[in-house]
Design an enzyme around this catalytic site. Sequence first.
Site, PDB file in Angstrom:
ATOM      1  N   GLU A 225      -6.909   9.520   9.623  1.00  0.00           N
ATOM      2  CA  GLU A 225      -5.273   9.531  10.500  1.00  0.00           C
ATOM      3  C   GLU A 225      -4.236   9.817  12.254  1.00  0.00           C
ATOM      4  O   GLU A 225      -5.317  10.300  12.514  1.00  0.00           O
ATOM      5  CB  GLU A 225      -3.846   9.575   9.811  1.00  0.00           C
ATOM      6  CG  GLU A 225      -4.605   9.269   8.436  1.00  0.00           C
ATOM      7  CD  GLU A 225      -4.878   7.435   7.887  1.00  0.00           C
ATOM      8  OE1 GLU A 225      -4.570   7.008   8.485  1.00  0.00           O
ATOM      9  OE2 GLU A 225      -5.382   7.650   6.687  1.00  0.00           O
TER      10      GLU A 225
ATOM     11  N   GLU B 261       0.971  -1.354  -0.062  1.00  0.00           N
ATOM     12  CA  GLU B 261       0.058  -0.382  -0.146  1.00  0.00           C
ATOM     13  C   GLU B 261       1.046   0.915   0.206  1.00  0.00           C
ATOM     14  O   GLU B 261       1.608   1.131   0.970  1.00  0.00           O
ATOM     15  CB  GLU B 261      -0.725   0.424   1.305  1.00  0.00           C
ATOM     16  CG  GLU B 261      -1.929  -0.635   1.238  1.00  0.00           C
ATOM     17  CD  GLU B 261      -2.739  -0.800   1.962  1.00  0.00           C
ATOM     18  OE1 GLU B 261      -3.037   0.959   2.982  1.00  0.00           O
ATOM     19  OE2 GLU B 261      -3.624  -2.142   2.440  1.00  0.00           O
TER      20      GLU B 261
END
Lengths: 275, 406
Positions: A62, A51
Amino acid sequence: MTKARIDARFAALKAEGRAAFVPYVMAGDPDAATALAILKGLPAAGADLIEVGFPFSDPMAEGPPIQRAAQRALAKGMTLKGTLEAIAAFRAEDQATPIILMGYLNPLVTWGFEAFAAEAAEAGVDGVIVVDCPPEEADPLADALEAHGMALIFLTTPTTDDKRLPTVIRRAAGFVYYVSVAGVTGVKEADAQAVAPNVERIRKASGLPVAVGFGIKTPERASAIAQVADAVVVGSALVDEVAEAVDLNEDVTRRVLSKVESLAKAVRFARRVPV
Amino acid sequence: MNAPARPNDYTAYPDAKGRFGDYGGQYVPETLMPLVHDLSAAWAAAKVDPAFQAELKGYLTHYVGRPSPLYFASRLTEHFGGAKIYLKREELNHTGSHKINNCMGQILLAMRMGKTRIIAETGAGQHGVATATVCARFGLPCVVYMGAVDVERQKPNVFRMNLLGAEVRPVTSGSATLKDAMNEALRDWVTNVHDTYYLIGTAAGMHPYPEMVRDFQSVIGQEARAQIQEAEGRLPDAVVACVGGGSNAIGIFHPFLNDEGVKLYGVEAAGEGMDTERHAAAINGGRPGVLHGNMTYLLQDREGQITEAHSISAGLDYPGIGPEHSWLHDVGRATYLTATDAESLDAFMLLSKLEGILPAIESAHALARIGDIARDVGKGGVVVLNLSGRGDKDVATVAAHLGRQI
Ligand SMILES: Cc1ncc(COP(=O)(O)O)c(C=O)c1O
């Protein structure tokens, strides 16, 4: 036909009877050249899929580690285009390891879905995860990616109940991502026992491999998750290695790749629970 | 870009997917999708429940102090020599701004949904204070996210929130201002999905917030519409409001949307000037994109990275704008003007001296354009300005700009 690369990789792993190890790295972190060196070193260190995050100014899902990674990358001028250039450079040397691009929608809106999809496919991207693009809003992007042979990877979470699951996997391809904790990246820890029935449920409903991520930091945890999932994703723990190596003036590439090796080994030798 | 067609009924929006034309939507992480669907359903039910509306009306009357007066500002009118200027006195509400209208509505909804913990974001601290106030009133724990830069700029409001029992968490990520506070509140919500209600302070963010906050703030326009008819026997020629996220503006605009004869003016913060990069005018200086759950006009760079807003007014210092405004701009139903920091300071002083009312520096942005609009409408005309808040909180800022010590 690059989504095929994801399917081929999962088929091969299934034959081997083991889960995939999927490291997450941020493009341009700590700088473009080092990030590219890390990217190129990942397959040899044990990455089965990769990724690649592209930085966004406002990454609302996040936790601090990936927020800071994005800020480091942006400060060094990394862009979505720059991310694709790095992937193209990787792809020139490795045609087998699937690359999943991961980030937020606005840079894609800015580029235009169709133009972006054409360039991403050209660069060798296989799938795209967009954190703030739920299935209800995904059709225009999924159409553009599909037209270029790429998969839009959908996220499922602890709040995705049975009633909602069909909506989420309606257009799923490649694999389905299971976010193992209700929370942001890199804070809570995933619990393999709680994860297992969810993976099973999603696998059954979608007929696709299920990758688990968001709360996995140690080889022990990675091994536990590898026993119940088709792929184990580790992100925050790796970008933290970047930060620490920079702070300590160490060789960033070496430090990140050695962490990848230990995690990959844990996944590779985890005993799969037969399904 | 070719302008989309004007609709027959502006009040029919958003559609079922939370869209105002191309704008709005629900661009949130999957973890939050079930929650925003639940919220949509809860709001749809509460909206048409007479018991809910009666309870809200009771608190608005006896706790907030509604209706707010519509005041004919005769000296301001005389000063400009144009249309008659009326001020909708939202600054007289409890806590000193329109923000409490929305907070009262949402806290009743949160309790109806069985939520036991409230989170909010705040810029200037006005929404934070209003949220802390209703949380104190109903005995719910309250966490307010505020950019570390704003915590420094707005110390009195931080202390006010503390007095009301709220915990203020300074946000140091990103640019440490309002947009980052909103990111942090969203991160909290993703983490505490079961008990937490996110009380957004403006008509922006993901559906159903733009619609719901608008509905709660529409009490401003409903009252103003009845009050101006009572005072003047007719509708106004123009309605004017400042625009940060857009809640006070959409609140006063909405009941007039289908009265095409009523011109609607929003005023964005031009900061140090529209010819600089230091402004907060999403429509006049930005382009459409996706942030905080909705498609709308945003300040952003060529790569789609969100850029920082700049305004003397912390309440307008946001790089986006509610999606309904983006749509009203595109279809041409509302006009979005700008006012600089300096123009707003002048307007602040003017209203203080002429009418004995210290306006919030946010509201002063609307006041900065009222002269042009009143003269444009002309004598014999009538304009209504939403005085969204009082200026007591801003005296230190104003003093600093005048080079005075207080
Ligand atoms: C008095 C006042 N007016 C206006 C605003 C701007 O918000 P909105 O555009 O949502 O009305 C604020 C925000 O803090 C405010 O305090």
